[in-house]
Design a protein around this motif. Structure first.
Motif: not given
Length: 380
Positions: A240-246, A254-269, A309-313
């Motif tokens: 995503t674009a940077p978020l106001k809050e993480p 999750s899903d046996y490793g088929y999905m994954y996610y984190r925050m980046t260092f400039d606060n994007r999802l 999360v309402d930020a654009p991709i």
């Protein structure tokens, strides 16, 4: 790789090299470090530039362990091998942390979560956590969703981290002191004398005492030995674009490793994965284009699990991983080429095993030391 006659007609300058590495991803850069530590002058040839393949297209998870739940790994590989591999993964994390500190690489010591998408997967986590704790491995089992996002259970690994993977590769390369020859496709390899391997590339013909292939997903293009042993597999990501809050304080699978996610260092999802329902199109390809089907799946997952999360991709990308046929990395030497070794087949877990595997591959090539559970001889 293929190089046309117009690009290189076998009259390129000949360069003598002590230890030549093919591939400047995180594994190749780590191998350069260990070869240099062993007293060798090291050169790396790379078809593009440092870490421009999967090494900088992944999520940057510095996660300990294999690509399957612990009890399933025990069933598949046996207790001794799994314990060996877990220690190898821990050792790899420690090596990366050393390069991170030396190179001032962005790092988040956020731990990791393995999250269950269903009641059935939650039961898998129960058994995995039980056996991990029985083996003295420090994990925390959560019988409810610690993120409050509709998951069923979680295993927390508090020592795991999230890193900037591109900068990690560069830091590792700088620590090695190796010479980099970039934009230099390889198109032939042959052991021409008992102590010389000839590697033909677009810019040079190298005559090397030792060669180590760190080519992962591209290995079947490099030598027919890898056909059927390493399968190129595409992974896709969106941010995503940077978020106001993480919206996360961990990196998660999750899903046996088929999905994954984190925050980046400039606060994007960042959300990645999604190939579970599209395996045929993501399997056996080195095409790094994104697809509507997988990206649509990732977007739907974003809206379901992170509805606030309402930020654009802002960016989408893909990268090609090298999946080994049995899920474990491969270390060995090419047939009839005792001076040409390899460290490939990381099955999406290059950050989990790369440095430790690179060290064993260098040791195997230089001294003949047995690389243990990752020895490619197991497939012969």
């Amino acid at each position: 790789m293929t190089v046309s006659l117009w690009q290189a007609d076998d009259r390129q300058p000949v360069r003598e090299v002590d230890f030549l590495i093919v591939g400047a991803g995180i594994v190749g850069c780590a191998a350069a470090y260990f070869a240099a530590q062993a007293g060798h002058e090291v050169g790396i040839t790379e078809m593009r530039d440092v870490a421009l393949g999967a090494s900088s297209r992944n999520a940057g998870f510095m996660i300990t362990g294999l690509d399957m739940y612990y009890h399933r790994a025990l069933e598949r590989y046996g207790h001794d091998q799994v314990r060996e591999l877990w220690k190898l993964s821990q050792q790899t994390r420690n090596y990366w942390l050393g390069f991170v500190e030396k190179g001032s690489v962005p790092l988040d010591r956020c731990g990791s979560m393995l999250l269950a998408e269903s009641a059935a997967e939650a039961q898998e986590l129960v058994e995995a956590a039980r056996l991990l704790n029985a083996d003295g491995i420090d994990v925390i089992f959560h019988e409810r969703d610690p993120l409050d996002r509709g998951y069923f259970a979680a295993i927390e690994q508090p020592d795991d981290c999230a890193v900037q993977p591109y900068e990690l590769a560069w830091a590792t390369l700088r620590a090695s002191g190796a010479e980099l020859i970039a934009n230099n496709e390889m198109y032939a390899i042959e052991q021409t004398r008992p102590d010389v391997v000839t590697v033909k590339t677009r810019q040079y013909i190298f005559e090397a005492r030792h060669v180590l292939l760190c080519t992962n997903a591209y290995s079947p293009r490099v030598h027919p030995y890898f056909v059927g042993k390493v399968i190129p597999t595409r992974g896709q990501v969106l941010v995503t674009a940077p978020l106001k809050e993480p919206v996360l304080n961990t990196c998660g699978y999750s899903d046996y490793g088929y999905m994954y996610y984190r925050m980046t260092f400039d606060n994007r999802l960042l959300i990645g994965g999604g190939r579970k329902l599209f395996k045929e199109q993501e399997h056996d390809t080195t095409d790094d284009r994104v697809t509507d089907s997988v990206q649509g799946y990732l977007e739907a997952y974003l809206r379901e699990k992170f509805p606030e999360v309402d930020a654009p991709i802002d960016r989408r990308w893909a990268g090609t991983m090298g999946f080994s046929v049995d899920g474990l990395p491969l270390v060995g030497t090419l047939p009839r080429m005792p001076c040409a070794g390899f460290a490939v087949g990381f099955t999406g877990h290059g950050l989990a095993f790369g440095a430790g595997v690179a060290e064993r591959a260098v040791d195997h090539l230089l001294t003949g030391a047995n690389p243990g559970a990752i020895h490619a001889a197991r497939l012969h």
